[in-house]
Scaffold this active site. Sequence first.
Site, PDB file in Angstrom:
ATOM      1  N   GLU A 273     -16.274   2.886   1.116  1.00 18.01           N
ATOM      2  CA  GLU A 273     -15.155   3.595   0.469  1.00 18.01           C
ATOM      3  C   GLU A 273     -14.465   2.714  -0.581  1.00 18.01           C
ATOM      4  OE1 GLU A 273     -12.503   4.306   3.730  1.00 18.01           O
ATOM      5  OE2 GLU A 273     -13.749   5.863   4.623  1.00 18.01           O
ATOM      6  N   PRO A 274     -15.175   2.262  -1.599  1.00 19.90           N
ATOM      7  CA  PRO A 274     -14.519   1.390  -2.578  1.00 19.90           C
ATOM      8  C   PRO A 274     -13.541   2.141  -3.476  1.00 19.90           C
ATOM      9  CG  PRO A 274     -16.748   1.885  -3.292  1.00 19.90           C
ATOM     10  CD  PRO A 274     -16.566   2.573  -1.967  1.00 19.90           C
ATOM     11  N   GLY A 275     -12.470   1.494  -3.818  1.00 19.46           N
ATOM     12  CA  GLY A 275     -11.500   2.066  -4.758  1.00 19.46           C
ATOM     13  C   GLY A 275     -11.332   1.097  -5.917  1.00 19.46           C
ATOM     14  N   ARG A 276     -10.582   0.029  -5.636  1.00 19.15           N
ATOM     15  CA  ARG A 276     -10.239  -0.952  -6.669  1.00 19.15           C
ATOM     16  C   ARG A 276     -11.469  -1.485  -7.418  1.00 19.15           C
ATOM     17  NH1 ARG A 276      -5.675  -4.332  -5.941  1.00 19.15           N
ATOM     18  NH2 ARG A 276      -5.854  -3.879  -3.720  1.00 19.15           N
ATOM     19  N   TYR A 316       4.061  -6.478  -5.043  1.00 16.34           N
ATOM     20  CA  TYR A 316       3.213  -7.481  -4.370  1.00 16.34           C
ATOM     21  C   TYR A 316       3.263  -8.840  -5.058  1.00 16.34           C
ATOM     22  CZ  TYR A 316       0.889  -3.056  -3.102  1.00 16.34           C
ATOM     23  OH  TYR A 316       0.596  -1.783  -2.698  1.00 16.34           O
ATOM     24  N   CYS A 342      16.529  -0.752 -14.433  1.00 12.87           N
ATOM     25  CA  CYS A 342      17.718  -1.500 -14.023  1.00 12.87           C
ATOM     26  C   CYS A 342      17.507  -2.182 -12.672  1.00 12.87           C
ATOM     27  CB  CYS A 342      18.922  -0.575 -13.971  1.00 12.87           C
ATOM     28  SG  CYS A 342      19.173   0.193 -15.561  1.00 12.87           S
ATOM     29  N   GLU A 343      16.605  -3.099 -12.626  1.00 11.72           N
ATOM     30  CA  GLU A 343      16.300  -3.873 -11.419  1.00 11.72           C
ATOM     31  C   GLU A 343      15.885  -5.259 -11.875  1.00 11.72           C
ATOM     32  OE1 GLU A 343      15.609  -2.916  -7.994  1.00 11.72           O
ATOM     33  OE2 GLU A 343      15.842  -0.738  -8.185  1.00 11.72           O
TER      34      GLU A 343
HETATM   35  N1  LLP Z   1     -10.456   3.259   2.558  1.00 13.28           N
HETATM   36  C1  LLP Z   1      -9.244   3.281   3.136  1.00 13.28           C
HETATM   37  C2  LLP Z   1      -9.108   3.897   4.464  1.00 13.28           C
HETATM   38  C3  LLP Z   1      -8.133   2.728   2.486  1.00 13.28           C
HETATM   39  O1  LLP Z   1      -6.944   2.755   3.075  1.00 13.28           O
HETATM   40  C4  LLP Z   1      -8.301   2.131   1.198  1.00 13.28           C
HETATM   41  C5  LLP Z   1      -7.170   1.549   0.496  1.00 13.28           C
HETATM   42  C6  LLP Z   1      -9.583   2.147   0.629  1.00 13.28           C
HETATM   43  C7  LLP Z   1     -10.648   2.692   1.332  1.00 13.28           C
HETATM   44  C8  LLP Z   1      -9.862   1.558  -0.722  1.00 13.28           C
HETATM   45  O2  LLP Z   1      -9.649   0.193  -0.735  1.00 13.28           O
HETATM   46  P1  LLP Z   1     -10.017  -0.684  -2.042  1.00 13.28           P
HETATM   47  O3  LLP Z   1     -11.523  -0.671  -2.197  1.00 13.28           O
HETATM   48  O4  LLP Z   1      -9.334  -0.072  -3.187  1.00 13.28           O
HETATM   49  O5  LLP Z   1      -9.483  -2.027  -1.710  1.00 13.28           O
HETATM   50  N2  LLP Z   1      -1.668  -0.447  -3.438  1.00 13.28           N
HETATM   51  C9  LLP Z   1      -2.382  -1.638  -3.050  1.00 13.28           C
HETATM   52  C10 LLP Z   1      -3.694  -1.349  -2.375  1.00 13.28           C
HETATM   53  C11 LLP Z   1      -3.578  -0.428  -1.173  1.00 13.28           C
HETATM   54  C12 LLP Z   1      -4.910  -0.080  -0.554  1.00 13.28           C
HETATM   55  C13 LLP Z   1      -4.766   1.082   0.356  1.00 13.28           C
HETATM   56  N3  LLP Z   1      -5.987   1.493   0.989  1.00 13.28           N
HETATM   57  C14 LLP Z   1      -2.543  -2.520  -4.285  1.00 13.28           C
HETATM   58  O6  LLP Z   1      -2.088  -2.130  -5.367  1.00 13.28           O
HETATM   59  O7  LLP Z   1      -3.083  -3.619  -4.201  1.00 13.28           O
END
Ligand code: LLP
Length: 415
Positions: A273-276, A316, A342-343
Site C-alpha cells: 500500500e505505498p503512498g508517499r 512534523y 497568524c501563527e
Molecule cells: N497504509 C496505511 C494503512 C496507512 O495508514 C498509510 C499511511 C499508508 C498505507 C501509506 O503510507 P506511505 O507509503 O505513504 O508511507 N501525514 C504524514 C504521513 C501519514 C501516513 C499515514 N498512513 C506525513 O506527512 O508524513
Amino acid sequence: MLRTKNNQLYIEDISIEEIAKKYSTPCYVYSKSSLIKEFKEYQTAFNMKKDVLVCYSVKASSNLKILNIFKELGAGFDIVSLGELERLKRINADPSKIVFSGVAKSDEEIAESLKYGILFFNVESLDEMENINFIASKQNKIANISIRVNPDIDPKTHPYISTGLKTSKFGIDINQSVNVYEKAANLKNVNPIGIDAHIGSQIFDIGSFVDSLERLIDLYNNLKENNIKITHFDIGGGLGIKYSDDDMPPTKKEFASSILNKFKDIDCSLIIEPGRSLVGNAGFLVTSAQYEKNNYGKHFLIVDAGMNDLLRPSLYNAYHKIEKVNSTTNEKISYEIVGPICETGDVLGTNVQLPRCKKGDLLLIHSAGAYGQVMSSNYNTRPKVSEVLVDNNKHISIRKRETINQMLENEENYE
Ligand code: LLP
C-alpha cells in the site's frame, strides 16, 4: 523531470513561470511522467508475474486525475473513508482491487464498501469485526476481512508516523490475533482471508519491514495449524523518500527483493500500500515572495503559501527543499521562509540559502506531492489552492482554486 534552462526551472517541458502566470500562486504542480515512473518501478521491482497488487494509498494525494493515472497502470487502491471510496467510484476503479483500512470504519462506510464489492476490510478491532459481520448479514453478504495486527516494531521514523508500536492505537495485539481469527471463523458473515500490518511511514530501515513480515509469517503458520487458511498478505506502505540530499532511502528494488526473499515459500497474494513513495517527489508547491524583513538578525522572507497549504513543516518539523525558480546570481542569503498565517509555527523552511528574493519572485517547494494538498485546510479562511498536472509540453488544471464563495456556502445555506 525538473531541469534548468536559461536560469529558469522547468517541470518536464513547462516553465514554472508559465504555470504561475496561468494558475497564479500558490499552486501544486505534479509531473505525470514522474508518477508513471514511480509506479512502474514498483511493478518492475516486484516482477508482477508473481501475484502482487500495488494498492496506492489514496490518502497521500487523492486528486481524481492522479488516481486515474494509477488506475490505468493497473493499480489497486487502499482507502480509509467514504469520501475516498466515492473518488474511486468516480474513476470506475475495479472494486476487486480495493482494500479498506482505517481504525474506525463507520456503518455507512462498511455498508457502501460491501455494496461496491471491495476486496477486503483491514479489521482493526474485535468490535469492528463484529460490526462488519452484522452489517454484512443485513445485506446477506459475506465480507472478506484481513486482520490488521500490531507487530510491535519500531520503524525508526518520526514518532507521529510510527503505527506498529505496541503503544499506538493501530491494529490488534499480534499475540491476541489467533483468538480473533478463531472468532472470525465462527462468525457467519465474515471470511478471514488476510493478514495485514502497516508499521509507519517515511521508513528507511528495510530490516523493520522484514521483521514485521517475519511476524506475519509466524502468525500465518500458526493459523495454518489451526486450520485457518489465509490467502492474502497485506504489508502496508511506508517506504521513505528523499527529502534532503542527505536522505538515503532504500530503492524500490531493494525493498522488493528483501520482501520477496522472505515471501518466496508463501503461497499467497501479496499486497503493498505505498503512498508517499509514489507521489511524494512528483509534486511541488509553487509560491511567490511577498515581503522581506530583518528582525533581530533574522532574515524573514514572507511568501504567499502558508501552513494551511503545506502543513508538514509545522506539524512534523519536516524538511522540504526550497529553491528559487529564476536565479541569475550565485550570491546567497540565509532566509527564514514563512507564510502569511497568524501563527509563529507558520514556517516553511529555516536557514534556507537562496539568492536575494524580491516581491513576486517564485519559489519551488520540493517533495510536496504526498501529504501536501490533502492535508491543507481553510485556516484563516484561505481557499484551497489549485492543482496542475504537467504532461510533457502540456499543462492542465486538475483542481480549480477554491473560491471564497465556495468556502462560505455551507455557512450561509443550511437547513
Ligand atoms: N497504509 C496505511 C494503512 C496507512 O495508514 C498509510 C499511511 C499508508 C498505507 C501509506 O503510507 P506511505 O507509503 O505513504 O508511507 N501525514 C504524514 C504521513 C501519514 C501516513 C499515514 N498512513 C506525513 O506527512 O508524513
